[in-house]
Design an enzyme around this catalytic site. Structure first.
Site, PDB file in Angstrom:
ATOM      1  N   SER A 422     -14.769  -8.687   4.340  1.00  0.00           N
ATOM      2  CA  SER A 422     -14.069  -7.658   3.589  1.00  0.00           C
ATOM      3  C   SER A 422     -14.674  -6.284   3.858  1.00  0.00           C
ATOM      4  CB  SER A 422     -14.158  -7.980   2.096  1.00  0.00           C
ATOM      5  OG  SER A 422     -13.296  -7.180   1.347  1.00  0.00           O
ATOM      6  N   PRO A 423     -13.857  -5.221   3.811  1.00  0.00           N
ATOM      7  CA  PRO A 423     -14.423  -3.875   3.950  1.00  0.00           C
ATOM      8  C   PRO A 423     -15.391  -3.569   2.815  1.00  0.00           C
ATOM      9  CG  PRO A 423     -12.104  -3.795   3.301  1.00  0.00           C
ATOM     10  CD  PRO A 423     -12.400  -5.203   3.650  1.00  0.00           C
ATOM     11  N   GLN A 500     -10.349   0.219   9.070  1.00  0.00           N
ATOM     12  CA  GLN A 500      -9.661   0.629   7.843  1.00  0.00           C
ATOM     13  C   GLN A 500      -9.783   2.139   7.692  1.00  0.00           C
ATOM     14  OE1 GLN A 500     -11.115   0.383   3.627  1.00  0.00           O
ATOM     15  NE2 GLN A 500      -9.671  -1.335   3.508  1.00  0.00           N
ATOM     16  N   TYR A 581      -7.706   5.739  -4.298  1.00  0.00           N
ATOM     17  CA  TYR A 581      -7.887   6.784  -3.298  1.00  0.00           C
ATOM     18  C   TYR A 581      -6.557   7.517  -3.089  1.00  0.00           C
ATOM     19  CZ  TYR A 581     -12.329   4.402  -2.642  1.00  0.00           C
ATOM     20  OH  TYR A 581     -13.557   3.841  -2.857  1.00  0.00           O
ATOM     21  N   ARG A 629      -3.820  -2.136   2.651  1.00  0.00           N
ATOM     22  CA  ARG A 629      -4.489  -2.612   1.430  1.00  0.00           C
ATOM     23  C   ARG A 629      -3.847  -1.929   0.232  1.00  0.00           C
ATOM     24  NH1 ARG A 629     -10.717  -3.760  -0.343  1.00  0.00           N
ATOM     25  NH2 ARG A 629     -10.130  -5.723   0.629  1.00  0.00           N
ATOM     26  N   GLY A 723     -16.528 -10.446   0.566  1.00  0.00           N
ATOM     27  CA  GLY A 723     -17.370  -9.264   0.633  1.00  0.00           C
ATOM     28  C   GLY A 723     -18.840  -9.543   0.388  1.00  0.00           C
ATOM     29  N   ARG A 724     -19.240  -9.620  -0.881  1.00  0.00           N
ATOM     30  CA  ARG A 724     -20.664  -9.734  -1.219  1.00  0.00           C
ATOM     31  C   ARG A 724     -21.351 -10.932  -0.576  1.00  0.00           C
ATOM     32  NH1 ARG A 724     -18.180  -7.475  -5.724  1.00  0.00           N
ATOM     33  NH2 ARG A 724     -19.075  -5.476  -6.391  1.00  0.00           N
TER      34      ARG A 724
END
Length: 772
Positions: A422-423, A500, A581, A629, A723-724
């Site tokens: 994941s980004p 991305q 964003y 996304r 991700g993490r």
């Protein structure tokens, strides 16, 4: 302790039994409005684990139940739509059932034997004076509890009436499995949940959506007329037996909508809610009676702890009871919600082949996982994995393949597996240029086996950055830095890499995360722009609303960065339209307050993000895929983007040329009220993928191999972004391959010796665990 139990169902009776077992000096009376022999349900379903709890609490009543339980291991799924008739059977599920009336008789007899007083045909009113005569009043009067309704504000009741209609019926037909029967009729889809609960009788629950209910005219029928029509519909499965109703106490139709009840507070004064009065769990997971009996055990245990008899100590005990039970209840209600929503959106899944449809049915609540199914019925799961592999590969396979290791194709790009890094923002660039940190960071995770790497949000201009440490792609130096990374990835492993691109909007000009997430810079702030002059928070600067000329400039910046991404060797580009964003700010009514053509309706709010996307797509190579996304919900109810809006957002981007929708959620406002949990955002991916038939990527608290296999096998997403776990373990995917005994195709040749040892160690650990 002097106790009044209002309600003589399983909850009230079992609480009285549990109290007397712990202290026979209690003075307990159970008040029931109906006669002793009345009951309006059919069968009750338990799990083996529930029976273990009951045996530990009261072996006598548990043994009486065990002597009469109906047992079955199989689940049989029938799909009949005129054009096809398919039956799929899976084993190893271990259900047990007993008639509700027989259960009540057992509990009544046991309660009397222990000295509990039973008073039938007594209607207890909420304001009755005699309630004050008791130390403790148990509101066990079911989902329509008068006591709960009288003090609704104090109990903080949250009532949600679910969409589908259903009716409880019975039949003398015998079933040797738990049957789910889905029939397409002249009215629409109607289905039944059918299971045996004693030697001669089975529960037969009929369910449909409200539109089908109206077309069939069930609401205008008597109970007998409903039974006759349902007999006609399910004749092939009833073997000539009638359907029966025992809801004669209800005037007219016995069809209802399920009421989901959550109470934030379970006690008020000396009244405590128990079972369905406090919380309900949809019948499709069969846990309502389980919750009630386990509530009763816990409350009796707490009430018999030293010092909890009256006054402030009683209140403390009631608070401890809620604290100790609430987590288990929340977990079951979350599972029930997942199951309910699956049946409410059945049309999403009926398009699947029978085996995958059965898989989604079995795993709908998320309590049953991929590996749990393997333990239950390894042959069935192997057949499902083989079927999925043959579909993905377009050819027969010799052995099953774990779903997470199936290839996936988007345009000219083929991913070797369904795992995506994941980004994740690293905030470690200088002037937007990725350096050795980024080379090692992305390179290590590509070597670790992920099918796709997605970069952190990379900004299209200096002013588009979130922090001074954000990576950028607005000049040739940055493109060269990224090219160094993509060359390494392509040269050393079979991973693909995606850029991305995004613009921070109102969330820009802040400190790097470890110095204060979303906090403005102490110095050196740059001016912010956004759809409207809405600040991210009171501490952040107020952005200026974009003019059309500025929108043109930013669009052109995205186009320029897209060209740089191609020159830098990326396999795919993703446009970030989520998390509050800039482009997400246009989509969300929380941030977008414009009154021109770019504000107001969802179509208007999408206008500029789609314009940017189309301009990027026009310069991106036609054989390379693009993704978007999105935040599928603002977690703000109808005030923000909703999951239904997300379907339309995905539809619009797909029509504009998006190949994949990366389905995230939230982070659009600090006022959000998210509901967290395992795979908590996956339902949004499921909805978009299966309503629109588009490829999706799920993200959000996906951290186990089992999660990925379950999501992919159920068709809830095509890819899983992790991700993490990837932050802490670059080799997450290789370790998953070793744990599942896969060959060396996912491993860089330099690491083959290590992989052989890892796979052997995983095998030995699994053998030890199985032996224990």
């Amino acid at each position: 302790m002097k106790v009044a139990c209002v309600g003589g169902g399983p909850a009230g009776l079992y609480f009285a039994i549990s109290m007397m077992l712990r202290d026979p000096s209690h003075d307990i009376t159970v008040f029931e409005r109906n006669r002793a022999g009345d009951t309006f349900g059919w069968g009750v379903v338990f799990s083996d684990q529930t029976m273990e709890h009951l045996q530990a609490n009261d072996p006598v009543s548990a043994q009486s139940m065990i002597d009469e339980l109906a047992h079955w291991d199989d689940i049989e799924v029938h799909i009949e739509d005129g054009g096809r008739t398919v039956t799929n059977r899976s084993s190893g599920h271990g259900f047990i059932g007993i008639g509700r009336k027989r259960l009540l008789n057992i509990l009544q007899d046991r309660a009397r034997a222990l000295g509990v007083k039973l008073e039938f045909e007594v209607e207890v009113e909420p304001d009755s004076d005699f309630l004050a005569d008791y130390d403790l009043v148990i509101a066990a009067d079911g989902l329509n509890s008068k006591l709960r309704r009288r003090y609704e504000a104090q109990f903080a009741v949250d009532l949600d009436v679910k969409r589908n209609k259903f009716v409880w019926l019975g039949t003398r037909q015998k079933f040797d499995a738990f049957n789910f029967i889905f029939k397409y009729t002249r009215f629409g889809w109607i289905w039944a949940h059918a299971y045996q609960f004693d030697a001669d009788t089975a529960t037969f629950i009929v369910e449909c959506d409200p539109e089908t209910y109206e077309r069939a005219g069930f609401g205008r029928m008597s109970q007998e007329e409903s039974c006759r029509l349902c007999e006609e519909i399910f004749a092939d499965h009833l073997g000539g037996h009638e359907l029966m109703t025992n809801a004669s106490h209800i005037r007219g139709s016995a069809w209802i909508n399920f009421p989901r009840i959550i109470c934030r507070q379970w006690s008020y004064r000396n009244i405590v809610l128990l079972g369905d009065a406090a919380h309900t769990a949809h019948f499709s997971i069969g846990s309502g009676t389980k919750l009630a009996l386990e509530d009763a055990i816990k409350l009796a245990e707490v009430m018999n702890r030293p010092g909890f008899g009256s006054g402030e100590a009683l209140q403390q005990g009631l608070e401890e009871y809620q604290a100790e039970r609430q987590l288990e209840v929340v977990k079951l209600q979350n599972a029930a919600r997942n199951s309910t929503e699956w049946f409410e959106h059945l049309d999403r899944y009926l398009k699947m082949d029978a085996m995958q449809f059965t898989y989604t049915l079995l795993t709908r609540s998320q309590r049953v996982s991929h590996e749990n199914l393997r333990l239950r019925d390894p042959a069935w799961l192997a057949a499902l994995e083989r079927s999925l592999a043959e579909t993905a590969l377009g050819a027969p396979v010799e052995a099953p393949v774990p779903p997470m290791f199936l290839p996936f194709r988007l345009r000219g790009m083929t991913l070797r597996n369904r795992v995506v890094m994941s980004p994740m923002a690293m905030y470690s660039a200088v002037d937007g240029v990725p350096d050795d940190f980024h080379l090692v960071h992305y390179g290590a995770r590509a070597l670790g086996g992920a099918g796709l790497i997605v970069t952190e949000m990379t900004c299209v201009s200096p002013e588009a950055r979130i922090t001074p440490g954000c990576t950028g792609l607005w000049n040739a130096e940055q493109a060269a830095g990224w090219r160094r990374i993509t060359d390494f990835v392509h040269r050393t492993c079979d991973t693909r890499i995606c850029m991305q691109l995004g613009h921070s909007g109102s969330k820009g000009s802040t400190r790097v995360a470890w110095e204060g997430m979303d906090e403005p810079l102490a110095e050196g702030n740059w001016p912010l722009v956004a759809p409207s002059d809405v600040a991210w928070s009171a501490e952040n600067q107020v952005p200026s609303a974009l003019t059309r000329a500025q929108m043109d400039e930013i669009r052109d910046r995205f186009v320029q960065s897209t060209r740089y991404a191609d020159a830098a060797g990326f396999d795919m580009v993703e446009l970030h339209c989520g998390h509050g964003y800039l482009l997400s700010g246009f989509i969300s009514p929380i941030q977008n307050r414009r009154s021109d053509d770019y504000g107001g309706s969802l179509d208007n709010r999408l206008r500029y993000p789609l314009e940017v996307f189309r301009a990027m797509r026009a310069v991106w190579p036609v054989d390379k895929p693009m993704s978007v996304r999105i935040s599928a919900t603002d977690w703000m109810g109808d005030a923000g983007v909703t999951p239904e809006d997300a379907v339309e957002i995905a539809r619009a981007f797909t029509a504009a040329g998006a190949d994949l929708i990366d389905v995230s959620a939230g982070q659009v406002t600090r006022d959000q009220k998210p509901v967290y949990g395992r795979m908590f955002q996956t339902p949004f991916s499921d909805q978009i993928r299966n309503e629109l038939g588009v490829a999706t990527m799920a993200v959000g608290n996906i951290y186990e191999v089992d999660h990925v296999n379950s999501i992919v096998a159920a068709g809830r997403a095509d890819l899983c972004a992790i991700g993490r776990p990837h932050q802490m373990n670059p080799n997450w995917t290789i370790e998953a391959a070793a744990a599942q005994g896969l060959g060396e195709e996912n491993v860089p040749v330099q690491y083959l010796s290590g992989y052989a040892q890892l796979k052997l160690n995983k095998l030995r650990a699994a053998q030890v665990a199985a032996a224990q």
